[in-house]
Design an enzyme around this catalytic site. Structure first.
Site, PDB file in Angstrom:
ATOM      1  CE  LYS A   3      12.548  54.016  34.408  1.00 38.69           C
ATOM      2  NZ  LYS A   3      12.217  54.516  35.732  1.00 38.69           N
ATOM      3  CG  ASN A 184       9.612  50.753  21.564  1.00 37.59           C
ATOM      4  OD1 ASN A 184      10.777  50.501  21.883  1.00 37.59           O
ATOM      5  ND2 ASN A 184       8.766  49.842  21.131  1.00 37.59           N
ATOM      6  NE  ARG A 185      12.047  58.014  26.196  1.00 39.02           N
ATOM      7  CZ  ARG A 185      12.785  57.122  26.864  1.00 39.02           C
ATOM      8  NH1 ARG A 185      12.317  55.899  27.142  1.00 39.02           N
ATOM      9  NH2 ARG A 185      13.991  57.436  27.272  1.00 39.02           N
ATOM     10  CG  LEU A 186       4.816  54.303  20.921  1.00 36.73           C
ATOM     11  CD1 LEU A 186       4.273  53.174  20.040  1.00 36.73           C
ATOM     12  CD2 LEU A 186       4.277  55.650  20.406  1.00 36.73           C
TER      13      LEU A 186
END
Ligand SMILES: Cc1cc2nc3c(=O)[nH]c(=O)nc-3n(C[C@H](O)[C@H](O)[C@H](O)COP(=O)(O)O)c2cc1C
Length: 206
Positions: A3, A184-186
């Site tokens: 996700k 982007n998981r940031l």
């Protein structure tokens, strides 16, 4: 399953300097987005050996004094909290892609407040709180239902009183972290820690 978290962001200026204001803001967003499940939170406690246990409970109030939930004081969590009065609370609001983590000391709320809340609950819930030895092993479902019926036969429902074994706890926070899912998981992670009576804000790596 993969996700992407794209819906919101948490800038320093949005976070502000007061974690209670930010919590109130996020909580209202959660009520709008997930409705009556917004106050479901995971409560973590630890036993005398430091072994953790976790379960969901309902947040029933919050203020600068802390975050309140109600339970059986003799339950597993109640026993753990009397030995080690520290807890962690975790919220996850799926549609908002947000998590809040709170840790702190715990204390029973004043009996007067527990009585007020107990009396505001529906009669059936109050009876269940009285008759259920929460977390103890019981012989059967039938035994539980029998306890309930016997209580109703033997007592006047109108005179029902809060049992001493049931009431509220407050988690008095020393650390509150707001997590906002990002691309982007940031992710954004803003942490507030209590430092000599003042809340200090910092940003953590995701
Ligand atoms: C959505 C949800 C809300 C719950 N709310 C409460 C609550 O407010 N208080 C409570 O004592 N248990 C609540 N429970 C039950 C607890 O998760 C748990 O089973 C119970 O408190 C016994 O935990 P313990 O044996 O660790 O003390 C809730 C469970 C769920 C799934």
């Amino acid at each position: 399953m993969r996700k992407e978290y794209l819906r919101h962001e948490l800038k320093d200026e949005q976070a502000g300097d007061d974690p209670f204001d930010l919590f109130a803001f996020w909580f209202m967003d959660a009520v709008r987005s997930v409705g009556e499940d917004a106050n479901v939170m995971c409560l973590s406690t630890a036993d005398a050996e430091g072994r953790p246990s976790a379960r969901m409970v309902l947040l029933k109030g919050f203020s600068r004094e802390g975050f309140t939930f109600f339970t059986n004081y003799e339950s597993r969590k109640g026993r753990e909290l009397s030995g080690r009065p520290y807890a962690a609370l975790t919220f996850y609001w799926h549609d908002l892609e947000r998590q809040v983590r709170i840790t702190g000391r715990t204390a029973k709320i004043p009996a007067k407040e527990s009585i007020e809340y107990f009396n505001a609950r529906p009669a059936d819930s109050r009876i269940s709180a009285i008759i259920s030895p929460q977390s103890d092993e019981i012989p059967s479902r039938g035994w539980l239902e029998k306890q309930r019926i016997s209580w109703i036969e033997d007592n006047d429902v109108k005179k029902m009183k809060r049992p001493a074994h049931w009431g509220g706890y407050r988690v008095i926070p020393d650390r509150i972290e707001f997590w906002q899912g990002r691309e982007n998981r940031l992710h954004d992670r803003i942490l507030f820690t209590l430092d000599s009576g003042n809340w200090k804000r910092s940003r953590l790596a995701p």
